[in-house]
Design a protein around this motif. Structure first.
Motif, short mmCIF file in Angstrom:
data_model
loop_
_atom_site.label_atom_id
_atom_site.label_comp_id
_atom_site.label_asym_id
_atom_site.label_seq_id
_atom_site.Cartn_x
_atom_site.Cartn_y
_atom_site.Cartn_z
N GLY A 1 13.61 -28.67 26.05
CA GLY A 1 13.57 -27.42 25.28
C GLY A 1 14.51 -27.46 24.08
O GLY A 1 14.15 -27.01 22.98
N ILE A 2 15.70 -28.00 24.28
CA ILE A 2 16.67 -28.09 23.18
C ILE A 2 16.24 -29.13 22.15
O ILE A 2 16.40 -28.95 20.94
CB ILE A 2 18.08 -28.40 23.73
N LEU A 3 15.65 -30.23 22.63
CA LEU A 3 15.21 -31.30 21.74
C LEU A 3 14.17 -30.80 20.73
O LEU A 3 14.15 -31.23 19.57
CB LEU A 3 14.65 -32.46 22.55
N LYS A 4 13.31 -29.87 21.17
CA LYS A 4 12.26 -29.33 20.29
C LYS A 4 12.84 -28.60 19.08
O LYS A 4 12.20 -28.50 18.04
CB LYS A 4 11.35 -28.38 21.08
N HIS B 1 15.54 -29.44 17.44
CA HIS B 1 16.37 -30.31 16.60
C HIS B 1 15.52 -31.46 16.07
O HIS B 1 15.39 -32.51 16.71
CB HIS B 1 17.57 -30.84 17.40
N ASN B 2 14.97 -31.25 14.90
CA ASN B 2 14.11 -32.26 14.29
C ASN B 2 14.89 -33.48 13.81
O ASN B 2 14.29 -34.53 13.53
CB ASN B 2 13.34 -31.65 13.10
N GLU B 3 16.22 -33.34 13.69
CA GLU B 3 17.01 -34.48 13.21
C GLU B 3 17.18 -35.57 14.27
O GLU B 3 17.61 -36.69 13.96
CB GLU B 3 18.40 -34.00 12.74
N ILE B 4 16.84 -35.25 15.52
CA ILE B 4 17.01 -36.21 16.61
C ILE B 4 15.72 -37.01 16.81
O ILE B 4 14.65 -36.45 17.01
CB ILE B 4 17.38 -35.51 17.93
N SER B 5 15.88 -38.33 16.73
CA SER B 5 14.75 -39.24 16.97
C SER B 5 15.10 -40.14 18.15
O SER B 5 16.07 -40.90 18.09
CB SER B 5 14.49 -40.09 15.72
N VAL B 6 14.33 -40.01 19.23
CA VAL B 6 14.59 -40.78 20.45
C VAL B 6 14.04 -42.19 20.29
O VAL B 6 12.85 -42.38 20.01
CB VAL B 6 13.98 -40.08 21.68
N LYS B 7 14.90 -43.17 20.48
CA LYS B 7 14.48 -44.58 20.39
C LYS B 7 14.00 -45.10 21.74
O LYS B 7 12.97 -45.76 21.83
CB LYS B 7 15.66 -45.42 19.89
N HIS B 8 14.76 -44.78 22.80
CA HIS B 8 14.39 -45.21 24.15
C HIS B 8 14.74 -44.11 25.15
O HIS B 8 15.77 -43.44 25.00
CB HIS B 8 15.15 -46.49 24.57
N LYS C 1 25.22 -31.23 16.35
CA LYS C 1 24.74 -29.90 16.72
C LYS C 1 23.89 -29.94 17.98
O LYS C 1 23.96 -29.04 18.83
CB LYS C 1 23.93 -29.30 15.56
N PHE C 2 23.08 -30.98 18.11
CA PHE C 2 22.25 -31.13 19.30
C PHE C 2 23.10 -31.27 20.55
O PHE C 2 22.86 -30.62 21.57
CB PHE C 2 21.34 -32.36 19.12
N VAL C 3 24.13 -32.10 20.48
CA VAL C 3 25.03 -32.32 21.62
C VAL C 3 25.77 -31.03 21.97
O VAL C 3 25.97 -30.71 23.16
CB VAL C 3 26.01 -33.46 21.30
N ALA C 4 26.16 -30.26 20.95
CA ALA C 4 26.85 -28.99 21.20
C ALA C 4 25.94 -28.02 21.94
O ALA C 4 26.38 -27.33 22.88
CB ALA C 4 27.33 -28.39 19.88
N ASP C 5 24.66 -27.96 21.54
CA ASP C 5 23.69 -27.09 22.25
C ASP C 5 23.47 -27.55 23.67
O ASP C 5 23.36 -26.73 24.60
CB ASP C 5 22.35 -27.07 21.49
N LEU C 6 23.41 -28.87 23.88
CA LEU C 6 23.25 -29.41 25.24
C LEU C 6 24.42 -28.99 26.13
O LEU C 6 24.23 -28.57 27.27
CB LEU C 6 23.18 -30.93 25.20
N ALA C 7 25.62 -29.14 25.60
CA ALA C 7 26.82 -28.82 26.38
C ALA C 7 26.85 -27.36 26.80
O ALA C 7 27.33 -27.02 27.89
CB ALA C 7 28.07 -29.17 25.58
N LYS C 8 26.31 -26.47 25.94
CA LYS C 8 26.29 -25.04 26.26
C LYS C 8 25.27 -24.70 27.34
O LYS C 8 25.47 -23.77 28.13
CB LYS C 8 25.98 -24.23 25.00
N MET D 1 23.32 -27.10 29.50
CA MET D 1 23.16 -27.94 30.70
C MET D 1 24.15 -27.52 31.77
O MET D 1 25.29 -27.17 31.48
CB MET D 1 23.38 -29.41 30.34
N SER D 2 23.73 -27.57 33.02
CA SER D 2 24.61 -27.18 34.13
C SER D 2 25.67 -28.25 34.36
O SER D 2 25.50 -29.42 34.00
CB SER D 2 23.79 -27.00 35.41
N LYS D 3 26.78 -27.86 34.97
CA LYS D 3 27.87 -28.81 35.25
C LYS D 3 27.43 -29.88 36.24
O LYS D 3 27.93 -31.01 36.22
CB LYS D 3 29.09 -28.07 35.80
#
Length: 632
Positions: free
Chosen positions: A336-339, A341-348, A484-491, A493-495
């Protein structure tokens, strides 16, 4: 009023004797003010993110600088007082009382102090914004930096240096009041004693080589795997350096003096004789400079070298861009968060499965834990992470071993036989390869055995489901745009997911190591300015005392060129010996740190050593020029 005018006239006419002292004092004020401004800057604290506590590094740095500045200013002032004792005696002979001479010295110190304070603070005001911008550039923080006037930083800096100058001023007054006229006149006419060389000197010289050699050997061979030996290394090297400058160097100078074949060639007689009679008074200073320069070089190599290898270190600690355990809703939250953030391109994307095996050591009754992963999954992860390694298991009895801790005594090596008990079955394995690179975050990692797919499936069928760990790992095309993507994930994602990201580790590490490099750089500059200035002060003072000797040499036909050549050789020993010893002593420490931190620090070591040598060369030529002018 006349004494005040006299103090101003003295400083004006003899400013060439004060410039290095004034310059270094002003630089000390500037650095302390700069560090205090950073320490109390709201702009800095607002932009440090999760590492605000690291701002205390600047407090520690400012404290170190203040202490070293106090020592340096005291040391420098003692040279000034000694060099001016004859001048004070002349004033008394012409009718001035001790009280008036003390007042004159007090006023001169006050004027220099005020000039240093004003210059240092003005430099701080002008350049604080620039250096804060430089710090932000180093730690890669984007923020506006307004011009700032920090009253608290100014107050603390002024109080520190007022205290330092008050102490040295009182010391100067005490020296004048307690000395009689004859002692002041004869202060620069003390009988010079040559070097004392005996059988004990030879023994101590050998001991110096043994101490330094042993310290270097332990640092290179033992320290990378046993950090507890560091105090032994420090003690051996420090003792070795002290003995080297008090005994070994004295022995070398003595042997040169006794070598009559070469002694009378060119100007060697002059330079060797000068060293023979002057070296005893310089041995303590040179050993102190060598030790402090070694410490400064080690600190700079560690701070600057670690900073330049920040990405390499983070890649090692967090080989995956993002990783998390497959707990409830973790995958859907990520998607859901990945959608957004268009700046993120998954390689693997890797679905990672491994076994967490815990067994009890029967001899010690200690629980041992390790991971087991299959060969195909391990090779695929290595390929995706850009690591050139493969398990290359030829049979089911082969395994590949990964062990991170470099300080364990029982490190597993190639061709070693190991036994694993999984479920009710014992597996006898032969280690065909090993390394120390984790395939997941070091926070989650444990020593790992890579086995063939057949053996893994067999082990998996004999363990309970709780021992099977499932993770998801991602490798991005560009990790540095994922803030920014990592910051949203941290907020979100559960511990329980155990979320770990490369960017978080890199960002925090960059801030910490960047601040350490920033502090180390300024402390290193202060150290080299102080140590270079100490030799400068000492030699210019001795130049005044040696004027009559060089005048005699000129009268008997020695040319100016020959005198300059002799002086240059003498100064080359006094400047070069501490620097060479410091650079040599820093190499084993750098090698050990490189192995312990798993970083390439040798390039940083070479660059920093060359920069230090270049700055020392500037001090060398400045001292040579001043010395020659004085004796001429």
């Amino acid at each position: 009023m006349k004494i005040f005018s006299m103090a101003i006239r003295n400083i004006r006419s003899n400013f060439k004797n004060y410039w290095a002292y004034f310059l270094s004092s002003s630089f000390s004020v500037f650095i302390v003010y700069l560090f205090m401004s950073i320490l109390y800057s709201k702009n800095i604290q607002d932009n440090l993110g999760g590492v605000k506590n690291f701002i205390t590094l600047f407090n520690v740095g400012a404290t170190m600088i203040a202490l070293f500045s106090a020592f340096f200013i005291w040391y420098s002032n003692s040279f000034f007082i000694k060099s001016r004792k004859k001048e004070f005696a002349t004033y008394m002979l012409l009718g001035m009382s001790k009280k008036q001479v003390s007042r004159l010295n007090f006023l001169e110190n006050i004027l220099i102090m005020l000039a240093s304070l004003i210059t240092g603070v003005v430099l701080g005001l002008v350049f604080t914004k620039f250096f804060i911008m430089l710090l932000f550039f180093i730690i890669k923080v984007s923020a506006d930096v307004p011009f700032q006037w920090n009253l608290r930083a100014l107050k603390i800096s002024v109080l520190i240096f007022l205290g330092i100058f008050a102490v040295i001023t009182l010391h100067g007054a005490f020296v004048v009041r307690k000395s009689n006229l004859i002692d002041l006149f004869n202060a620069s006419k003390k009988v010079e004693k040559g070097l004392k060389v005996s059988f004990v000197t030879i023994i101590l010289s050998i001991l110096a080589m043994i101490c330094m050699g042993s310290g270097y050997y332990i640092a290179i061979k033992k320290l990378p795997t046993d950090i507890t030996k560091s105090p032994v290394v420090v003690i051996l090297v420090v003792v070795g350096i002290i003995l080297f400058f008090t005994s070994t160097t004295s022995l070398i100078i003595h042997m040169n003096k006794k070598n009559e074949r070469k002694l009378f060639k060119g100007t060697k007689l002059i330079s060797v004789s000068q060293l023979y009679y002057r070296y005893r008074g310089n041995a303590g200073t040179l050993s102190t400079i060598a030790i402090t320069t070694t410490v400064a070089l080690c600190a700079l190599v560690t701070c600057v070298g670690s900073y330049t290898k920040c990405e390499q270190n983070s890649r090692y600690m967090r080989p995956l861009s993002v990783e998390y355990f497959n707990v409830d809703k973790a995958q859907s939250t990520f998607d859901g968060i990945l959608k957004n953030h268009n700046e993120i391109s998954v390689k693997h994307k890797d679905s990672i499965e491994f076994l967490n095996i815990v067994e009890i050591d029967k001899s010690s009754e200690i629980a041992r834990g390790f991971y087991v992963i299959n060969e195909s999954e391990f090779d695929k992860l290595s390929e995706h992470q850009g690591i050139e390694r493969k398990a290359n298991l030829k049979s089911d009895s082969d395994c590949y071993f990964i062990q991170i801790n470099n300080f364990v005594e029982n490190e597993v090596s190639t061709n070693e036989k190991i036994s694993l008990k999984v479920g009710k079955k014992d597996y006898k394995m032969t280690v065909v390869g090993s390394d120390g690179k984790p395939f997941i975050s070091l926070d989650h990692f444990n020593k790992t055995v890579v086995v063939t797919d057949n053996v893994y499936n067999e082990m998996k069928s004999s363990v309970n489901k709780r021992s099977i760990i499932n993770m998801t790992g991602y490798t991005f095309e560009d990790d540095f745009s994922s803030g920014k993507f990592v910051a949203d994930l941290a907020k979100n994602m559960s511990k329980d997911s155990g979320l770990r990201t490369f960017y978080d580790h890199y960002s925090d590490g960059l801030k910490l190591l960047g601040m350490m490099a920033f502090i180390g750089l300024f402390i290193g500059i202060l150290f080299i300015m102080a140590t270079g200035s100490i030799i400068y002060f000492k030699m210019t003072m001795e130049a005044r005392e040696d004027k009559s000797k060089y005048k005699t040499l000129r009268n008997i036909g020695v040319s100016k060129k020959e005198i300059k050549k002799a002086i240059s050789k003498e100064l080359l020993v006094l400047f070069g010996a501490p620097l060479v010893v410091a650079i040599i002593s820093t190499y084993p420490a750098t090698y050990a740190l490189e192995k312990m931190l798993l970083l390439d620090l040798m390039k940083s070591y070479a660059v920093i050593a060359l920069v230090y040598a270049a700055i020392y060369c500037l001090y060398y030529f400045a001292t040579l020029n001043s010395y020659v002018k004085t004796v001429e």
